[in-house]
Structure formats: structure tokens, C-alpha cells
Design an enzyme around this catalytic site. Structure first.
Site, mmCIF file in Angstrom:
data_model
loop_
_atom_site.group_PDB
_atom_site.id
_atom_site.type_symbol
_atom_site.label_atom_id
_atom_site.label_comp_id
_atom_site.label_asym_id
_atom_site.label_seq_id
_atom_site.Cartn_x
_atom_site.Cartn_y
_atom_site.Cartn_z
ATOM 1 N N THR A 1 -14.170 5.859 9.181
ATOM 2 C CA THR A 1 -14.955 5.038 8.246
ATOM 3 C C THR A 1 -15.780 4.043 9.058
ATOM 4 O OG1 THR A 1 -13.207 3.395 8.138
ATOM 5 C CG2 THR A 1 -13.156 5.135 6.464
ATOM 6 N N LYS B 1 1.073 4.085 -2.892
ATOM 7 C CA LYS B 1 0.701 5.489 -2.700
ATOM 8 C C LYS B 1 1.885 6.395 -3.035
ATOM 9 C CE LYS B 1 -3.646 5.024 -1.438
ATOM 10 N NZ LYS B 1 -4.765 5.608 -2.187
ATOM 11 N N TYR C 1 0.842 -1.207 0.000
ATOM 12 C CA TYR C 1 0.000 0.000 0.000
ATOM 13 C C TYR C 1 0.872 1.250 0.000
ATOM 14 C CZ TYR C 1 -3.644 3.250 1.722
ATOM 15 O OH TYR C 1 -4.521 4.296 1.885
ATOM 16 N N ILE D 1 -9.012 8.326 8.327
ATOM 17 C CA ILE D 1 -10.358 8.840 8.045
ATOM 18 C C ILE D 1 -11.339 7.992 8.867
ATOM 19 C CG2 ILE D 1 -12.085 9.334 6.271
ATOM 20 C CD1 ILE D 1 -9.811 8.945 4.172
HETATM 21 N N1 LIG Z 1 -9.583 5.110 5.580
HETATM 22 C C1 LIG Z 1 -8.476 5.745 5.882
HETATM 23 O O1 LIG Z 1 -8.139 5.901 7.058
HETATM 24 C C2 LIG Z 1 -7.590 6.296 4.781
HETATM 25 C C3 LIG Z 1 -6.422 6.969 5.132
HETATM 26 C C4 LIG Z 1 -5.632 7.516 4.141
HETATM 27 C C5 LIG Z 1 -5.992 7.402 2.832
HETATM 28 N N2 LIG Z 1 -7.124 6.734 2.484
HETATM 29 C C6 LIG Z 1 -7.459 6.635 1.071
HETATM 30 O O2 LIG Z 1 -8.742 7.187 0.891
HETATM 31 C C7 LIG Z 1 -9.440 6.470 -0.120
HETATM 32 C C8 LIG Z 1 -10.756 5.965 0.429
HETATM 33 O O3 LIG Z 1 -10.493 5.233 1.595
HETATM 34 P P1 LIG Z 1 -11.656 4.424 2.351
HETATM 35 O O4 LIG Z 1 -11.092 3.945 3.631
HETATM 36 O O5 LIG Z 1 -12.913 5.186 2.311
HETATM 37 O O6 LIG Z 1 -11.767 3.186 1.339
HETATM 38 P P2 LIG Z 1 -12.538 1.804 1.558
HETATM 39 O O7 LIG Z 1 -13.564 1.918 2.609
HETATM 40 O O8 LIG Z 1 -11.505 0.726 1.691
HETATM 41 O O9 LIG Z 1 -13.234 1.701 0.152
HETATM 42 C C9 LIG Z 1 -12.414 1.531 -0.954
HETATM 43 C C10 LIG Z 1 -13.253 1.559 -2.200
HETATM 44 O O10 LIG Z 1 -12.378 1.078 -3.225
HETATM 45 C C11 LIG Z 1 -13.029 0.054 -3.952
HETATM 46 N N3 LIG Z 1 -12.065 -0.964 -4.335
HETATM 47 C C12 LIG Z 1 -11.251 -1.675 -3.525
HETATM 48 N N4 LIG Z 1 -10.559 -2.567 -4.252
HETATM 49 C C13 LIG Z 1 -10.952 -2.406 -5.536
HETATM 50 C C14 LIG Z 1 -10.628 -3.038 -6.733
HETATM 51 N N5 LIG Z 1 -9.752 -4.038 -6.762
HETATM 52 N N6 LIG Z 1 -11.246 -2.633 -7.872
HETATM 53 C C15 LIG Z 1 -12.138 -1.631 -7.854
HETATM 54 N N7 LIG Z 1 -12.507 -0.987 -6.739
HETATM 55 C C16 LIG Z 1 -11.920 -1.374 -5.600
HETATM 56 C C17 LIG Z 1 -14.037 -0.541 -2.987
HETATM 57 O O11 LIG Z 1 -15.064 -1.066 -3.745
HETATM 58 P P3 LIG Z 1 -16.255 -1.965 -3.118
HETATM 59 O O12 LIG Z 1 -17.244 -0.966 -2.611
HETATM 60 O O13 LIG Z 1 -16.743 -2.743 -4.263
HETATM 61 O O14 LIG Z 1 -15.656 -2.783 -2.021
HETATM 62 C C18 LIG Z 1 -14.431 0.636 -2.134
HETATM 63 O O15 LIG Z 1 -15.513 1.300 -2.718
HETATM 64 C C19 LIG Z 1 -8.491 5.372 -0.581
HETATM 65 O O16 LIG Z 1 -7.778 5.779 -1.718
HETATM 66 C C20 LIG Z 1 -7.550 5.203 0.587
HETATM 67 O O17 LIG Z 1 -6.287 4.709 0.183
HETATM 68 C C21 LIG Z 1 -7.925 6.174 3.432
#
Ligand SMILES: NC(=O)c1ccc[n+]([C@@H]2O[C@H](COP(=O)([O-])OP(=O)(O)OC[C@H]3O[C@@H](n4cnc5c(N)ncnc54)[C@H](OP(=O)(O)O)[C@@H]3O)[C@@H](O)[C@H]2O)c1
Length: 260
Positions: A194, A163, A159, A192
Site C-alpha cells: 500500500t 477479523k 484488529y 498488501i
Molecule cells: N494493508 C495490508 O497489509 C492488509 C493486510 C491484511 C488485510 N488487510 C485488509 O484489507 C483491507 C484494505 O486494507 P488497506 O490497507 O488497503 O486499507 P487502508 O489503506 O487502511 O484503507 C482503509 C479504508 O477503510 C476506510 N475506513 C477506515 N476507517 C473507517 C471508518 N471508521 N469508517 C468508514 N471507513 C473507514 C478508509 O477510509 P478513508 O479513505 O476515508 O480513510 C480507507 O478507505 C482492510 O479490510 C484490511 O483490514 C490489509
């Protein structure tokens, strides 16, 4: 009407980004991997924004760990072309979180899977969108990146690599696409809030106060605001990184309260 394409928007941060664009009057096309969840998300969006244009598209990044599904990227953009939908803003939010990546245990294909989704698939989407933006003479691409591009956390090596690579790709795209008036930028969230926080309240209890100078982590809406800034306001900004992490990246040590 202006349109945005937002990937990975059935849950969590992606939902907040879609809602921000809908609330600003954009039409939104979003993706998710399962038809039932895409349909349910679309229904939720339309309940909140009954007059909005919102369309879900089922999309998985990969055919297998080694192979990006290029055909589905092509068919999504072909179908948008047919409907006369020009994507003015592409938000690359979906990510393979690459959780639990143990350096001596996971097969190489796990590493490939994460890199292929977070880097190569996103490049394919950016290329397809930019090709249309170039014709139109305008457009904006926003990566939802991560502050793990700067600092590492345990067992997330693929990851973190992905990134970091995304930031390099963002700068390269910004440089090569600037002459077509296409801006490319990245939002770097820290933690974030979630649904994972709701499921593990004890685990996350002290995280905001110990790991962020502001004493709070981001909500999806905070990330959505930063994405919106790049999409709608940052006319002269490209190749930029906006960190949204409550100050997490600048803090060297966790804040441990002293016992009296
Ligand atoms: N959560 C955090 O704390 C955090 C921190 C820093 C950065 N981020 C970044 O912020 C963004 C959103 O994070 P999040 O936590 O809200 O994400 P999340 O809850 O893990 O959701 C990820 C989304 O990506 C889709 N996805 C995952 N694998 C995939 C694949 N192989 N093909 C197509 N779609 C795929 C998932 O689809 P499905 O709905 O079909 O599962 C889901 O809608 C991401 O880029 C993450 O790296 C998150």
C-alpha cells in the site's frame, strides 16, 4: 448493468477492487470518509474508465466509538433504491486498522471503535444489502478479512479480534442466507503493498523475502482478483476463506539469511 458496492475505496486495496469491477463492466458505488477524497477518487476512476458508472458516497462507520451510524447505512441503501440500483455484490473492504493497540495503555473505547467498525458496521451493511438480495433471489457478499484472523502480530489486539469475529459473522451469514441464493465469503490477505510501503521503504525492504515462501507480498490487484473470484465465479461456494498472503500464514519462522 450489474452493480457492486465497495467500502473504503479512495485509497490502496479498495481502489484496486473498484478498478477490477469497473474493468469487468460493473457499475460501482464506493465509500470514503471525506467528501474531497471521495470526489478525487471518483475523478481518477472516470479518467481511467470514462464510460463507467461510478458513484462515491461519504460514509463514516461511527458517530462515536460506541455508536454505529445506522442512519447513514439506511440512507445509502434508500438512495440506491430510489435510483433503481440493486447491489449484486457487496465488498466489505474498509477497516479500522487499530494500529498501536497497547493492552495496558489504550482506553476501552479504542477497542470498541475497532470492533464497532470492523464487525458491527459491516453487519449493518451486510444486513441492508442482503435484505435486497433476498428479494432479488441472488447476491454475493465478500469480506476483505486478514490472515491476522489466524495468527497475531504485536499491538493489534482489537484488529485481530475484529477479523476473527468477521470470519464467524461471515460463516453465520453464509449459513442463514444460503437459502436465498446469497453467497458470503472472505478473502484473507497477508501483507498488501500500500502507500505505507512507499512511505517506509527501509522498514519493508526485507519483508517479502523473509516472511513469504513466494518471496512477495500481495498487490491490491491480487486481492481484487480473489474478491472477483468470489463475486463472479464461485457459484457453488459460500462460507469460504481464500488466503492471499504469499504463504505467510504457513511459515513458522522468518527466513533469516545465513552469514558466511
Ligand atoms: N494493508 C495490508 O497489509 C492488509 C493486510 C491484511 C488485510 N488487510 C485488509 O484489507 C483491507 C484494505 O486494507 P488497506 O490497507 O488497503 O486499507 P487502508 O489503506 O487502511 O484503507 C482503509 C479504508 O477503510 C476506510 N475506513 C477506515 N476507517 C473507517 C471508518 N471508521 N469508517 C468508514 N471507513 C473507514 C478508509 O477510509 P478513508 O479513505 O476515508 O480513510 C480507507 O478507505 C482492510 O479490510 C484490511 O483490514 C490489509
Amino acid at each position: 448493468m450489474k452493480y457492486a458496492l465497495i467500502t473504503g475505496a479512495c485509497i490502496n486495496t479498495g481502489v484496486a477492487i473498484v478498478e477490477k469491477f469497473l474493468s469487468e463492466g460493473y457499475g460501482v458505488v464506493f465509500t470514503g470518509r471525506e467528501a474531497a477524497r471521495v470526489d478525487a477518487a471518483k475523478k481518477n476512476y472516470l479518467e481511467k474508465f470514462p464510460a463507467a458508472f461510478v458513484e462515491g458516497y461519504v460514509m463514516n462507520s461511527l458517530l462515536d466509538a460506541r455508536t454505529v451510524d445506522e442512519a447513514t447505512v439506511a440512507s445509502l441503501f434508500a438512495s440506491l433504491d430510489e435510483k433503481g440500483i440493486f447491489i449484486e455484490c457487496l465488498v466489505l473492504n474498509a477497516a479500522d486498522q487499530g494500529l498501536g493497540m497497547k493492552i495496558f495503555e489504550n482506553p476501552l473505547t479504542d477497542f470498541m471503535r475497532v470492533l464497532n467498525t470492523n464487525v458491527t458496521w459491516n453487519f449493518a451493511l451486510a444486513e441492508a444489502a442482503a435484505r435486497r438480495m433476498k428479494e432479488r433471489g441472488e447476491g454475493s457478499i465478500v469480506f476483505v478479512n486478514s490472515n491476522t484472523a489466524y495468527r497475531a502480530i504485536p499491538d493489534r489486539i482489537a484488529y485481530e479480534a475484529s477479523k476473527g469475529a468477521q470470519l464467524g459473522m461471515m460463516r453465520g451469514l453464509a449459513l442463514d442466507l444460503g437459502k436465498y441464493n446469497i453467497r458470503v465469503n472472505a478473502v484473507l490477505p497477508g501483507m498488501i503493498r500500500t502507500d505505507r510501503w512507499e512511505k517506509n521503504p527501509d522498514f519493508y525492504k526485507d519483508v517479502p523475502s523473509r516472511f513469504t515462501p513466494l518471496g512477495d507480498v500481495a498487490d491490491g490487484a491480487d486481492v481484487a482478483d480473489a474478491v472477483w473470484y468470489f463475486a463472479a465465479h464461485a457459484r457453488n461456494t459460500t462460507g469460504a476463506e481464500l488466503v492471499v498472503d504469499g504463504g505467510n500464514t504457513i511459515q513458522l519462522y522468518p527466513i533469516i539469511p545465513k552469514e558466511n
